[in-house]
Design an enzyme around this catalytic site. Sequence first.
Site, PDB file in Angstrom:
ATOM      1  N   GLU A 197      32.474  91.717  33.359  1.00  0.00           N
ATOM      2  CA  GLU A 197      33.124  91.278  34.545  1.00  0.00           C
ATOM      3  C   GLU A 197      35.189  90.226  34.145  1.00  0.00           C
ATOM      4  OE1 GLU A 197      31.000  88.937  36.788  1.00  0.00           O
ATOM      5  OE2 GLU A 197      30.790  90.509  38.219  1.00  0.00           O
ATOM      6  N   GLU A 249      26.065  96.717  38.765  1.00  0.00           N
ATOM      7  CA  GLU A 249      24.661  95.625  39.626  1.00  0.00           C
ATOM      8  C   GLU A 249      24.582  95.953  40.577  1.00  0.00           C
ATOM      9  OE1 GLU A 249      26.173  91.442  38.146  1.00  0.00           O
ATOM     10  OE2 GLU A 249      26.343  92.430  36.025  1.00  0.00           O
TER      11      GLU A 249
END
EC number: 3.2.1.23
Length: 669
Positions: free
Chosen positions: A196, A276
């Site tokens: 991320e 995710e």
Amino acid sequence: MASIALCIHFHRDVGLFILYIQQRHLTRGQRLAVTLLLPTFVDYKNDCFRKDGEEFRYISGSIHYNRIPRAYWKDRLLKMYMAGLNTIQTYVPWNFHEPSPDRYNFSGDRDLEHFLQLAQDIGLLVVLRPGPYICGEWDMGGLPAWLLHKKDIVLRTSDTDYIAAVDKWMGTLLPMLKPFLYQNGGPIITVQVENEYGSYFACDYNYLRHLTSLFRSHLGNDVVLFTTDGAGAGYLKCGTLQGVYATVDFGPGGNVSAAFDAQRQAEPHGPLVNSEFYTGWLDHWGEHHSTVSTAIVAKSLNEILAIGASVNLYMFIGGTNFGYWNGANTPYAPQPTSYDYDAPLTEAGDLTDKYFAIQDVIKLIPEGPVLPSTPKYAYGAVPMKKVDHLQTFKHLIVDALDILSFSGPVKSIYPLTFIEMNQPFGFVLYQTKLPVDCSKPTPLSSPLNGVHDRAYVSVDGVAAGILERDKALTINVTGKAGSQVDILVENMGRVNYGKDINDFKGLVSNLTLGADILTGWEVYSLSIDQAVSQGLLWEMGSRVAGTPPPSPLSVPSFYGGTFVIPDGIPDLPQDTYIQFPDWRKGQVWINGFNLGRYWPARGPQITLYVPASILSTAVPNNVTVLELEGDPCTPGPCTVEFTNTPVLNATVKSDHKHQRALFHKEDLL
Ligand SMILES: *[C@@H]1O[C@H](CO)[C@@H](O)[C@H](O)[C@H]1NC(C)=O
Ligand SMILES: *[C@@H]1O[C@H](CO)[C@@H](O)[C@H](O)[C@H]1NC(C)=O
Ligand SMILES: *[C@@H]1O[C@H](CO)[C@@H](O)[C@H](O)[C@H]1NC(C)=O
Ligand SMILES: *[C@@H]1O[C@H](CO)[C@@H](O)[C@H](O)[C@H]1NC(C)=O
Ligand SMILES: *[C@@H]1O[C@H](CO)[C@@H](O)[C@H](O)[C@H]1NC(C)=O
Ligand SMILES: *[C@@H]1O[C@H](CO)[C@@H](O)[C@H](O)[C@H]1NC(C)=O
């Protein structure tokens, strides 16, 4: 065909993405040649992964080996396989494996190769996320605290010291992983670069580029590398890099195709991937336990699978932040010991309704037995005694410094941080004297909010109050000039997300008494874990009941007790949960194993998971508790209790006005 092979061969040296780009311009026959060459790759023409020439999509679940005792790895992986998953996903936390520079640990609960081998033996592929930064509600997002020895290091960027440490670590880790790549006969099909990164302020493409070539240099040019970012253009902007496949993450309940539209903006062709998909959510001390409805998870998962996307369920089993491993968010809010996550398998690996609902959606149940939940046993109440051989009723940590601090104090005018003391985790003791008479209550303050993270203050051995980062910056003290001030500072877990991950611990700025800076410190590094596991405190003796006046606050103290696993009951020892009636906050060890933090005074977690693998049937089991605030054993008696039912969702007793916003991706949930 020969010319294609030549072309591929030529470009392998400079990175496979060039091959992919070219592939779009190839004829069908030429693409076939590419397929034959590569065991797994991104098929941009047909918007899918290809494995051994076949169209392929993975249905994966996250499991962090570092949050599960090794003895249970196989059980958890088998349960994941039986849910219909064909793949698992795990992070590799750097700080778990390199506790100090050049000292590596890949044994026991840290035996990553064994974990990967188990996954492969069971028939699961692996999506690997080696960081170096992992976030993951893990101390400092997996980065080792020793990186902070360079005070102004800019983590997750091209900072030369950071890069040198990363290069060294990856030079150890990646060659170890190379044989586990799919193309080398192992289970690893894809490898994530960073994590991320688009949510981090730095936006340093040179850093991502460096990692990419580092990964390729160790793993080969045919490894499938990918990035993961929130499903929004803003996240993807700084998180993606040409030549590294861009994937997104988002939770259930939203518009699945809109979320994938974000991925399509970064990656117009190739497989849709949600790296995710949140089955639950994380907790913080002092906030309500997070849950996510099974129906919503099942519905969104169904939609994701219906459009042919690959998906990873985060978490499939959350597990436990044993010891000191939890991370924290900001404003400072540490995560509790349990990382149950309301996942389809509980913290203890038990099957839930969510598990069966997900199994129903996937509809690919392999042949094999349904594995049962592991049985739990309520060993009952264990009487505890305060460790206090001197019967002084004073500050035990201070009385026991010869046992707890091997190196003795470091003298310093101003306070030193944990890192300056060379101690990454746990507790450090700061001692000084009151420079003036404080006959009236006098404010002892941390004006710059520099108590990281909680300070238990006593004057002449009597508890005076608690300072807490972002919450309590001043207490009043009284005492005569020359009175001893003892301040035990607890590291409650390093920030794991955002711009504040350079999270120094200890007294990171000066304390003031009245208007003046306190000086003349003696700082003790404390080796509590060693003392506990070597049984040193045990030898100190204890007392049953005391007589000092009851007080709302006590100085930090150790307590001990033993329990015997009963005879004649089959299949013992079994897992259990420990709870702390009338205790407030502290740390607990069983047989020297650091189970983690308990804090029923704040909640929502009440019970701590105790895996059977740390219990003994041969000799009595030892429970050691460091209680920081209260003294349930005075006047006594006091107990800890072993029960067979977890409680993670108690009513929160904190004085927080608001439940904080769900961390960084609330808009996507
Ligand atoms: C390595 O880690 C294992 C598992 O946590 C632990 O038991 C062992 O003591 C560690 N080894 C060293 C040398 O610290
Ligand atoms: C979901 O998003 C898509 C755009 O990707 C849009 O066409 C569709 O109408 C949305 N569905 C709902 C129910 O809002
Ligand atoms: C400290 O004592 C003063 C004077 O008694 C009082 O006004 C103040 O509220 C106290 N501060 C704290 C933090 O207890
Ligand atoms: C404490 O204050 C002194 C004097 O102002 C300053 O030099 C020092 O850097 C401060 N120390 C910390 C840890 O903030
Ligand atoms: C508990 O502590 C005692 C005394 O140190 C030791 O003899 C015993 O082996 C310990 N029990 C376990 C299970 O480690
Ligand atoms: C906590 O969870 C249990 C089990 O899921 C449930 O029965 C109970 O009602 C919950 N309690 C609170 C306060 O939410």
